[in-house]
Motif scaffolding. Structure first.
Motif, short mmCIF file in Angstrom:
data_model
loop_
_atom_site.label_atom_id
_atom_site.label_comp_id
_atom_site.label_asym_id
_atom_site.label_seq_id
_atom_site.Cartn_x
_atom_site.Cartn_y
_atom_site.Cartn_z
N VAL A 198 -15.55 -26.70 -40.94
CA VAL A 198 -15.37 -25.38 -41.51
C VAL A 198 -16.65 -24.59 -41.25
O VAL A 198 -17.74 -25.04 -41.62
N THR B 82 -19.27 -18.08 -38.42
CA THR B 82 -18.20 -17.09 -38.28
C THR B 82 -18.71 -15.84 -37.59
O THR B 82 -18.01 -15.24 -36.76
N ARG C 171 -10.41 -21.18 -33.02
CA ARG C 171 -10.17 -21.71 -34.37
C ARG C 171 -9.60 -23.12 -34.30
O ARG C 171 -9.97 -23.98 -35.11
N ASP C 172 -8.70 -23.36 -33.34
CA ASP C 172 -8.15 -24.71 -33.18
C ASP C 172 -9.24 -25.71 -32.81
O ASP C 172 -9.29 -26.82 -33.36
N SER D 172 -11.60 -26.22 -35.89
CA SER D 172 -10.99 -26.99 -37.00
C SER D 172 -10.77 -28.45 -36.62
O SER D 172 -10.77 -29.33 -37.49
N ALA D 173 -10.59 -28.72 -35.30
CA ALA D 173 -10.39 -30.10 -34.86
C ALA D 173 -11.71 -30.84 -34.64
O ALA D 173 -11.71 -32.07 -34.51
N GLU E 30 -24.38 -27.28 -37.10
CA GLU E 30 -23.21 -26.46 -36.79
C GLU E 30 -23.44 -25.59 -35.56
O GLU E 30 -22.54 -25.42 -34.73
#
Length: 217
Positions: A2, A8, A43-44, A47-48, A55
């Motif tokens: 996340v 972001t 995003r995929d 998230s995976a 990060e």
């Protein structure tokens, strides 16, 4: 994994640059579709990904695998332009696609050069057909043309002679009008067909820039 607010912001910045780069190649509607597609892909991937302490390093790795936004924008624009030209076969779409491909490699450059020569020659023949009724003594097929009085005999050629009386014999009369029109439009048609076939070959030969995406919500 996340993302934090910083992560972001990094993704949003990448998408912003991508959108601005795409805007120089594609219509606004297409730009929004591509940005949503890339956003969904990112995003995929994120998230995976397994959660890691660093990060930033993880995110930069994902973005580097996708590529710089300018390169991604160019790849998408070229593929979409080529797809449109191959599917529709419209003259403007084909010319636009060949122009984009010409900027991407040597084979594209020679294809663009051939396209220019073909359209230019076809256009010249059509213009000659239009000019023939206006300047009947100066436009046509010329035999025994000598550019200078003592120069070599150049045989025959189609075109315009300003000093028609001293620069060869005009043959064919007004029959050259359908000849020029047929040859001109035929050359335009043949050039367009060859350009479309080249784009089909280029699209099959070139590995596509594709990403695995989920349907946009």
């Amino acid at each position: 994994m996340v993302l934090s607010d910083t992560g972001t912001s990094r993704v949003n910045g990448y998408l912003f640059v991508l959108e601005r780069s795409l805007a120089t190649f594609l219509p606004r509607e297409s730009v929004r579709d591509v940005v949503r597609e890339i956003d969904s892909h990112l995003r995929d991937r994120i998230s995976a990904a397994q959660a890691v302490p660093d990060e930033r390093a993880m995110l930069e790795r994902i973005l580097s695998e996708l590529g710089p936004p300018q390169r991604v924008a160019q790849a998408y624009s070229v593929e979409r332009t080529v797809d449109e030209a191959v599917v529709t076969g419209r003259l403007f779409a084909i010319v636009k696609a060949v122009w984009h491909v010409a900027m991407s490699g040597m084979s594209g450059f020679f294809a663009g050069l051939s396209l220019f020569v073909g359209y230019f020659a076809g256009g010249v023949l059509i213009v000659l057909a239009v000019m023939k009724p206006i300047f009947p003594d100066n436009v046509g097929i010329w035999v025994g043309d000598r550019l200078i009085s003592d120069g070599p005999d150049l045989g025959w050629h189609a075109g315009v002679n300003v000093a028609a009386a001293s620069h060869g014999h005009n043959v064919g009369g007004y029959w050259v009008i359908p000849i020029f029109l047929t040859a001109g439009f035929g050359l335009l048609f043949l050039t367009t067909r060859c350009a479309r076939r080249f784009l089909v070959w280029w699209r099959r030969r070139r590995p596509g820039f594709t990403v695995t995406v989920r349907p946009a919500s």
